[in-house]
Design a protein around this motif. Sequence first.
Motif, PDB file in Angstrom:
ATOM      1  N   ARG A  42       0.802  -1.223   0.000  1.00 24.71           N
ATOM      2  CA  ARG A  42       0.000   0.000   0.000  1.00 24.71           C
ATOM      3  C   ARG A  42       0.837   1.275   0.000  1.00 24.71           C
ATOM      4  O   ARG A  42       0.294   2.367   0.007  1.00 24.71           O
ATOM      5  CB  ARG A  42      -0.939   0.003   1.199  1.00 24.71           C
ATOM      6  N   ALA A  45      -0.014   4.018  -2.680  1.00 20.47           N
ATOM      7  CA  ALA A  45      -1.288   4.694  -2.400  1.00 20.47           C
ATOM      8  C   ALA A  45      -1.157   5.629  -1.199  1.00 20.47           C
ATOM      9  O   ALA A  45      -1.720   6.736  -1.199  1.00 20.47           O
ATOM     10  CB  ALA A  45      -2.379   3.662  -2.157  1.00 20.47           C
ATOM     11  N   GLU A  48       0.691   8.777  -2.209  1.00 20.48           N
ATOM     12  CA  GLU A  48      -0.200   9.686  -2.935  1.00 20.48           C
ATOM     13  C   GLU A  48      -1.168  10.379  -1.983  1.00 20.48           C
ATOM     14  O   GLU A  48      -1.407  11.583  -2.095  1.00 20.48           O
ATOM     15  CB  GLU A  48      -0.978   8.894  -3.992  1.00 20.48           C
ATOM     16  N   ARG A  49      -1.703   9.631  -1.044  1.00 20.07           N
ATOM     17  CA  ARG A  49      -2.675  10.199  -0.097  1.00 20.07           C
ATOM     18  C   ARG A  49      -2.042  11.267   0.786  1.00 20.07           C
ATOM     19  O   ARG A  49      -2.674  12.275   1.084  1.00 20.07           O
ATOM     20  CB  ARG A  49      -3.270   9.090   0.751  1.00 20.07           C
TER      21      ARG A  49
END
Length: 133
Positions: A42, A45, A48-49
Motif C-alpha cells: 500500500r 497509495a 499519494e494520499r
Amino acid sequence: MPLLNKPRSHTVVPGSPLARLRIALTAFFALDGFVFAGWVVRIPAIKERTGASAGALGLALLGVSAGAVVTMLLTGRLCRRFGNHPVTVVCGVLLSLSVALPPLTRSAAALGAVLLVFGAAYGGINVQFALIA
C-alpha cells in the motif's frame, strides 16, 4: 574438531511438543511476513494520499526500522520486568492496530509516527517468538 562446526541432527517425532512448537513458529513467521507484506504493497497509495515527496516518504519509512531496533534492544528487559506474556500481548495488540493506521494518515510526519509504532510492535513481537525458537 570444535563443537561449533559439528553438524546437528535432530529427529522430531510427529505429534511431539517440539513438532507442534515448530509448526506454530513456522505459522507465526509466515503470518508475520504476510502482515508486513500487506502494508508494504500500500506504500504507493499512502504516498499519494499523504502528498509526501520521495525524501519525506523515505524518512517516514525509516520509522519502521527505528521503532524495531529500539524495541528489539529493550524487549529482553521488558520481559524480565513484566513477563513474556504481557509483553507479547501488548506487542500483538499494537501491531494489529498500527498496521491499519498508515492508510489513514494525511501527512508524512503522521505516517512516520504511525510507522514508528508499527516498527516497535513488529520488532517486539519478532523478538518474542525468536526467543521461543
